[in-house]
Structure formats: structure tokens, C-alpha cells
Enzyme design. Structure first.
Site, short mmCIF file in Angstrom:
data_model
loop_
_atom_site.label_atom_id
_atom_site.label_comp_id
_atom_site.label_asym_id
_atom_site.label_seq_id
_atom_site.Cartn_x
_atom_site.Cartn_y
_atom_site.Cartn_z
N SER A 153 0.94 -1.30 0.17
CA SER A 153 -0.04 0.45 0.31
C SER A 153 0.37 1.43 -0.01
O SER A 153 1.79 1.29 -0.54
CB SER A 153 -0.67 0.39 0.94
OG SER A 153 -2.28 0.99 0.99
N ASP A 230 -10.38 -5.59 -3.63
CA ASP A 230 -9.60 -4.13 -2.64
C ASP A 230 -10.50 -2.82 -2.25
O ASP A 230 -10.60 -3.15 -4.03
CB ASP A 230 -8.29 -4.44 -2.98
CG ASP A 230 -6.81 -3.41 -2.16
OD1 ASP A 230 -8.08 -2.21 -2.12
OD2 ASP A 230 -6.05 -3.75 -1.88
N HIS A 263 -7.43 -5.67 0.87
CA HIS A 263 -6.32 -5.26 0.88
C HIS A 263 -5.26 -5.57 1.90
O HIS A 263 -4.08 -4.79 2.58
CB HIS A 263 -6.86 -3.53 1.28
CG HIS A 263 -5.50 -2.64 1.06
ND1 HIS A 263 -4.88 -2.61 -0.20
CD2 HIS A 263 -4.99 -1.72 1.88
CE1 HIS A 263 -4.01 -1.25 -0.64
NE2 HIS A 263 -4.20 -0.94 0.90
#
Length: 285
Positions: A153, A230, A263
Site C-alpha cells: 500500500s 480491494d 487489501h
């Protein structure tokens, strides 16, 4: 070097024959005490391990990856040391530093802030300069000249941008669900405006989609895994923008869209073995 800038071991846990060790030190770059983890694979006396830096995402510390990813299993068998730093300076008590989860503490974005209020947020220099020098000086069992970098991320953004700007320092890069085009997403707008000001040319220096057009003499394929379930995919992450930029300059990219994954660390732990092996190959193990 001040005595407290030497790392002090604060915990040690055996795992897959090696050890997760956590260290604390004073960082002159950031102006505060910092912690980081190293996973040392099982060692023989003469062996020096190459290193894989892992950059974590928003709200994380140096602990999340070590506790949740399961990366140690393959790192142990491949003989790769894992280095997990924290995600921002801590304890500086800057006004507003903890007001939101996506800016300030736990959200350093792996850049060097230029705005006076956030002048301690120099995570780029900490990761690229201070930490490798600290490791080289204090851990003879590590070979910091053989290094690769990965992250998730915000940390995937950090890994990609740091790699592209330092192709001489890292053998390979990979990322899970990276913020691939931060100049064009809400997380990036918020962080870059506050840390870097309004000059968008300064923003582009920390955007992988822009950087790959300038720094594309990439030796090893860039590996990215992205879950297609996600919730941040379309608004914040935008890996296809990076994919398009790589295609334009023939930079080798393997972007794997993973059906049904989100995620989280459940996603990371599912595919982390591939990433460790990807780096082990580039590090000539």
C-alpha cells in the site's frame, strides 16, 4: 555517533530456526527514537545474509509484517534477512500529527518533507541512507550491498519510488497493492500537499507512475500483486496507470490481479512466498 544511536535489542523470538529481533535506536535523520525489526535466518558462522527491506502501509508499525505475513518461512529457507522499519517518526508531538490515520504518525509516505511544520518527516533519507548505514555498522552478519525492497500500500509506493530512484542500490522490487499514482489519488493529495506544498513537480518525484518514465533501466522484473476485491483499488491504488507507464518505456512489469482478494494481510500472506523467492533470485541465492 551518539551512544543511543547504536541499536539496542528490545525483543527476540525464535521462528523457523531463525530469530525475529526488535531494536530501538535514536535517529538523527528523524530527530526521535525509532524501532525496527530484523528477521535473521538460521546462520552458519561465515554466512552473510542479503537483506530485503519491507515498507509497511498506513497506520502500521515495524511489527505488523513480522507478526502477520508469514514471510519468515521462505526467508529462512532462502537465507534472506528481512528488515522491517517503522512508517514515520514518533513521539515528536507535532500539532495534528495524530488527527487522521492517513497523515502524520504512521503515514510518512517514504518521502522527505519540505514544509517546515513536518521537517522531521524524512523517511526517504531514513530508509535509503541512515538505516542501511546503521545495519552495515552494527550487524556484520548482514550484507547490505545485496539488497532488495518490497512493501504494501503506502509501503508499496515507497518501495517502487525508492527502487526506481536508486537502481544502483537495490537488486529488485515488489509490491502488494501499492499506491501507484499518488499524485492522482486522495491519499497522495493529502500527504503531498501537507508534506511537500503545492508544487506538483515536487510531488512527481515521489510518484512511481511518473518516475518509471525517467528511471527505467530496470534489471529485474517489477512484481506487483493486487487483489481485485480491494476496496481501495480504483480510487487510491490505480496499478493500471503504472502498468501503462511501464509499457510505454518497456520496463518489465508482472502485475498479477488476484481474484477475490482484499487489501489485508490475509492477501499478503497468501502470496508472500512468491515475493521472497522473486527477491532471492535477484539477489543470486
Amino acid at each position: 555517533m551518539a551512544s543511543d544511536s547504536k541499536p539496542t535489542e528490545i525483543s527476540s523470538t525464535k521462528m523457523f530456526g531463525g530469530y525475529n529481533k526488535r531494536f530501538k535506536h535514536y535517529s538523527p535523520t528523524l530527530g526521535c527514537s525509532m524501532t525496527f525489526h530484523i528477521y535473521f535466518p538460521p546462520s552458519s558462522p561465515s554466512q552473510k545474509f542479503p537483506v530485503l527491506y519491507w515498507l509497511s502501509g498506513l497506520t502500521c508499525t515495524d511489527e505488523n509484517f513480522i507478526a502477520k505475513s508469514g514471510a519468515q518461512r521462505v526467508a529462512s529457507s532462502e537465507g534472506v534477512a528481512l528488515i522491517a522499519p517503522d512508517t514515520s517518526p514518533r513521539g515528536l508531538n507535532i500539532e495534528g500529527e495524530s488527527d487522521s490515520w492517513d497523515f502524520g504518525v504512521g503515514a510518512g509516505f517514504y518521502l522527505n518533507a519540505t514544509q517546515e511544520k513536518w521537517k522531521n518527516w524524512q523517511m526517504y533519507d531514513y530508509i535509503v541512507k541512515e538505516l542501511p548505514a546503521l545495519l552495515q555498522e552494527n550487524f556484520p552478519q548482514l550484507d547490505t550491498s545485496r539488497a532488495s525492497i518490497s512493501g504494501h500500500s503506502m509501503g508499496g509506493h515507497g518501495a517502487l519510488t525508492i527502487y526506481l530512484k536508486n537502481l544502483d542500490k537495490y537488486k529488485s522490487v515488489s509490491a502488494f497493492a501499492p499506491v501507484a499514482n499518488p499524485t492522482n489519488c486522495p491519499w497522495g493529495h493529502k500527504a503531498f500537499t501537507n508534506y511537500l506544498g503545492e508544487n506538483r513537480a515536487a510531488w512527481e518525484e515521489y510518484d512511481a507512475t511518473f518516475l518509471v518514465s525517467k528511471y527505467n533501466n530496470v534489471a529485474a522484473t517489477i512484481l506487483i500483486d493486487q487483489g481485485d476485491d480491494d476496496k481501495f483499488l480504483s480510487e487510491q491504488l490505480q496499478p493500471h496507470k503504472f502498468e501503462e507507464a511501464c509499457r510505454k518505456v518497456n520496463a518489465p512489469l508482472l502485475l498479477r490481479m488476484q481474484p477475490g482478494y482484499d487489501h489485508s494481510y490475509y492477501f499478503i500472506s497468501t502470496f508472500i512466498d512468491d515475493h521472497i523467492r522473486h527477491h532471492a533470485q535477484a539477489l543470486n541465492l
